[in-house]
Design an enzyme around this catalytic site. Structure first.
Site, PDB file in Angstrom:
ATOM      1  NE  ARG A  25      49.169  51.615   0.456  1.00  0.00           N
ATOM      2  CZ  ARG A  25      50.063  52.217   1.213  1.00  0.00           C
ATOM      3  NH1 ARG A  25      49.782  52.524   2.461  1.00  0.00           N
ATOM      4  NH2 ARG A  25      51.238  52.501   0.730  1.00  0.00           N
ATOM      5  NE  ARG A  29      49.740  50.180   7.901  1.00  0.00           N
ATOM      6  CZ  ARG A  29      50.694  51.082   7.714  1.00  0.00           C
ATOM      7  NH1 ARG A  29      51.722  51.120   8.533  1.00  0.00           N
ATOM      8  NH2 ARG A  29      50.608  51.946   6.742  1.00  0.00           N
ATOM      9  NE  ARG A  38      52.066  44.696   8.017  1.00  0.00           N
ATOM     10  CZ  ARG A  38      52.752  45.048   9.105  1.00  0.00           C
ATOM     11  NH1 ARG A  38      52.423  44.568  10.275  1.00  0.00           N
ATOM     12  NH2 ARG A  38      53.773  45.876   8.981  1.00  0.00           N
ATOM     13  CG  ASP A  75      54.824  48.630  -1.960  1.00  0.00           C
ATOM     14  OD1 ASP A  75      53.984  49.140  -1.191  1.00  0.00           O
ATOM     15  OD2 ASP A  75      55.836  49.255  -2.361  1.00  0.00           O
ATOM     16  CE1 TYR A 148      59.133  55.924  -1.198  1.00  0.00           C
ATOM     17  CE2 TYR A 148      58.292  56.182  -3.428  1.00  0.00           C
ATOM     18  CZ  TYR A 148      58.139  56.336  -2.064  1.00  0.00           C
ATOM     19  OH  TYR A 148      57.005  56.912  -1.560  1.00  0.00           O
TER      20      TYR A 148
HETATM   21  O1  CP3 Z   1      45.789  50.031  -2.797  1.00  0.00           O
HETATM   22  C1  CP3 Z   1      45.941  48.859  -2.395  1.00  0.00           C
HETATM   23  O2  CP3 Z   1      45.268  48.394  -1.457  1.00  0.00           O
HETATM   24  C2  CP3 Z   1      46.901  47.948  -3.125  1.00  0.00           C
HETATM   25  C3  CP3 Z   1      48.163  47.712  -2.492  1.00  0.00           C
HETATM   26  C4  CP3 Z   1      49.186  48.825  -2.470  1.00  0.00           C
HETATM   27  C5  CP3 Z   1      50.122  48.994  -1.423  1.00  0.00           C
HETATM   28  N1  CP3 Z   1      50.988  49.986  -1.767  1.00  0.00           N
HETATM   29  C6  CP3 Z   1      50.156  48.188  -0.194  1.00  0.00           C
HETATM   30  C7  CP3 Z   1      50.927  48.673   0.957  1.00  0.00           C
HETATM   31  C8  CP3 Z   1      49.469  49.795  -3.431  1.00  0.00           C
HETATM   32  C9  CP3 Z   1      48.747  50.118  -4.733  1.00  0.00           C
HETATM   33  C10 CP3 Z   1      50.622  50.512  -2.980  1.00  0.00           C
HETATM   34  C11 CP3 Z   1      51.248  51.587  -3.748  1.00  0.00           C
HETATM   35  C12 CP3 Z   1      52.392  52.303  -3.188  1.00  0.00           C
HETATM   36  N2  CP3 Z   1      53.392  51.803  -2.403  1.00  0.00           N
HETATM   37  C13 CP3 Z   1      52.687  53.655  -3.480  1.00  0.00           C
HETATM   38  C14 CP3 Z   1      51.888  54.551  -4.393  1.00  0.00           C
HETATM   39  C15 CP3 Z   1      50.662  55.079  -3.749  1.00  0.00           C
HETATM   40  C16 CP3 Z   1      50.912  56.041  -2.613  1.00  0.00           C
HETATM   41  O3  CP3 Z   1      50.589  55.662  -1.481  1.00  0.00           O
HETATM   42  O4  CP3 Z   1      51.426  57.134  -2.866  1.00  0.00           O
HETATM   43  C17 CP3 Z   1      53.873  53.976  -2.789  1.00  0.00           C
HETATM   44  C18 CP3 Z   1      54.552  55.335  -2.778  1.00  0.00           C
HETATM   45  C19 CP3 Z   1      54.312  52.803  -2.122  1.00  0.00           C
HETATM   46  C20 CP3 Z   1      55.541  52.618  -1.302  1.00  0.00           C
HETATM   47  C21 CP3 Z   1      55.204  52.292   0.091  1.00  0.00           C
HETATM   48  N3  CP3 Z   1      54.706  51.074   0.508  1.00  0.00           N
HETATM   49  C22 CP3 Z   1      55.332  53.118   1.232  1.00  0.00           C
HETATM   50  C23 CP3 Z   1      55.834  54.546   1.194  1.00  0.00           C
HETATM   51  C24 CP3 Z   1      54.905  52.376   2.315  1.00  0.00           C
HETATM   52  C25 CP3 Z   1      54.965  52.789   3.763  1.00  0.00           C
HETATM   53  C26 CP3 Z   1      53.827  53.649   4.138  1.00  0.00           C
HETATM   54  C27 CP3 Z   1      52.840  52.867   4.958  1.00  0.00           C
HETATM   55  O5  CP3 Z   1      51.629  53.102   4.792  1.00  0.00           O
HETATM   56  O6  CP3 Z   1      53.279  52.054   5.798  1.00  0.00           O
HETATM   57  C28 CP3 Z   1      54.478  51.120   1.845  1.00  0.00           C
HETATM   58  C29 CP3 Z   1      53.914  50.023   2.644  1.00  0.00           C
HETATM   59  C30 CP3 Z   1      52.589  49.468   2.227  1.00  0.00           C
HETATM   60  N4  CP3 Z   1      52.178  49.235   0.956  1.00  0.00           N
HETATM   61  C31 CP3 Z   1      51.563  49.043   3.125  1.00  0.00           C
HETATM   62  C32 CP3 Z   1      50.524  48.540   2.319  1.00  0.00           C
HETATM   63  C33 CP3 Z   1      49.235  47.920   2.775  1.00  0.00           C
HETATM   64  C34 CP3 Z   1      51.637  49.073   4.617  1.00  0.00           C
HETATM   65  C35 CP3 Z   1      52.448  47.882   5.028  1.00  0.00           C
HETATM   66  C36 CP3 Z   1      52.070  47.305   6.363  1.00  0.00           C
HETATM   67  O7  CP3 Z   1      51.146  46.479   6.430  1.00  0.00           O
HETATM   68  O8  CP3 Z   1      52.741  47.682   7.334  1.00  0.00           O
END
Ligand code: CP3
Length: 341
Positions: A25, A29, A38, A75, A148
């Site tokens: 990540r 944010r 974004r 994602d 999910y």
């Molecule tokens: O690592 C990176 O920078 C690459 C991009 C990436 C994202 N999600 C961007 C993202 C990667 C590799 C993921 C993986 C992901 N997504 C996982 C596995 C890793 C982990 O965290 O356990 C999972 C379970 C998801 C599903 C997911 N996506 C959730 C549960 C959420 C909400 C939680 C949150 O932080 O808001 C997301 C959203 C998400 N994916 C964001 C980002 C940057 C936040 C979105 C935003 O900008 O509001």
């Protein structure tokens, strides 16, 4: 030109003085420039599906910190969406999908029709990244993605998916099989567009034990990696089975991954003893220690170096950066790591 440090680590047995570093990540944010892009995109999913903007946010942390690797911005839940499930993000809450208990209506979709923009993002990045930066592609592991799909959202204990797997293993297997095939397709497309390494995120490995872990976590990931090899893709794969209470030696032997991601609570010394030397380890700084910064951060980094001494490893967090991480602490971390010898 000398080889990229992260690819070098995979290509040779030598332990470098300074390990390659990237952070899960790392685009997100906590960076004001991410929040601005974004906003322009009008939402997270638009950001994922607009190649120029996804490329931009992927590059942002590279410009700031010069990480050794860049992970594609996307994602793990884009695959269920490409398979036909409705997906949206509730602001401040996380992902929502229309729940499903079987593969009906999801089969027969050409996922790359929906996911073509992601491959385009990879192609753009492979041209725009600095020559020393490795490009990492990724996908979710089938079990984690299925948790999910079945619940329609994130759950604390993955109970809906576990219940379906117990009550109706055939229907659940059909969902997993669909995800295995789609993931091979998707990762192959990323590799063909220029991804040099891929990571498979198994965030919810910790909710399965014993034969259930073997059937729903190990077996599908083994099939995905075998599927990539069968297509002639030799790129290294990083497996990341988070919170798995399991012999990691068995996980790496059966999945045939080239590197193993350790989560925040993984016991480094125990895992080093279980996993053969040729497997690269990755991890596992506590993301909250990065929020804390200062001496606590320095001490935690020293501990990781002490534990991994003599072993090839990729420095990373044990889970993703949290949004309230001060960007300066990330700079402190990178500086410290590159000074350690
Ligand atoms: O690592 C990176 O920078 C690459 C991009 C990436 C994202 N999600 C961007 C993202 C990667 C590799 C993921 C993986 C992901 N997504 C996982 C596995 C890793 C982990 O965290 O356990 C999972 C379970 C998801 C599903 C997911 N996506 C959730 C549960 C959420 C909400 C939680 C949150 O932080 O808001 C997301 C959203 C998400 N994916 C964001 C980002 C940057 C936040 C979105 C935003 O900008 O509001």
């Amino acid at each position: 030109m000398s080889m990229k440090p992260l690819l070098q680590l995979f290509a040779h047995q030598d332990v470098p003085d300074v390990p390659p570093i990237w952070l899960m990540r790392q685009a997100g944010r906590y960076l004001p420039e991410y929040r601005a892009t974004r906003e322009t995109a009008g939402g997270f999913l638009n950001l994922c599906y607009t190649p120029e903007l996804a490329e931009e946010v992927t590059l942002q942390p590279i410009r700031r910190y010069g990480f050794d690797a860049s992970i594609l911005f996307a994602d793990i839940l884009l695959i269920p969406q490409a398979l036909g499930q409705k997906l949206w993000f509730e602001t401040g809450e996380g992902p929502r999908l229309t729940p499903t208990v079987n593969a009906d209506g999801l089969e027969g979709s050409d996922i790359m029709q929906t996911l073509a923009p992601v491959a385009q993002t990879v192609a753009r990045l492979s041209k725009s990244l600095p020559p020393e930066t490795t490009l990492i592609g990724f996908a979710g592991a089938p079990w984690t993605v299925a948790t999910y799909m079945v619940a329609g959202r994130g759950t604390p204990d993955q109970a809906p998916a576990r219940e379906l797997a117990l009550n109706n293993p055939n229907d659940f297997q059909a969902i997993i099989d669909l995800l295995v095939a789609a993931t091979i397709e998707y990762l192959s497309a990323q590799i063909e567009a220029g991804a040099e390494v891929v990571q498979i995120f198994e965030s919810w490995a910790g909710s399965l034990r014993g034969v259930e872990f073997e059937r729903w976590c190990i077996e599908p990931v083994a099939e995905i990696i075998a599927g990539l090899r069968a297509r002639g893709h030799q790129q290294p794969v990083i497996g990341f089975p988070r919170a798995a209470d399991y012999d990691m030696g068995v996980y790496v032997a059966r999945t045939k991954c080239q590197a193993l991601g350790l989560d925040t609570f993984a016991n480094r010394r125990e895992i080093m003893a279980q996993v053969p030397e040729e497997i690269i380890l990755q991890g596992n700084l506590d993301p909250l220690v990065l929020v804390e910064g200062g001496d606590a951060l320095d001490r935690a980094v020293d501990e990781i170096f002490d534990d991994f001494a003599g072993r090839r490893f990729i420095f990373n967090l044990g889970h993703g950066i949290v949004p309230h991480t001060p960007p300066d602490h990330v700079a402190q971390l990178v500086k410290k790591i590159r000074k350690i010898k």
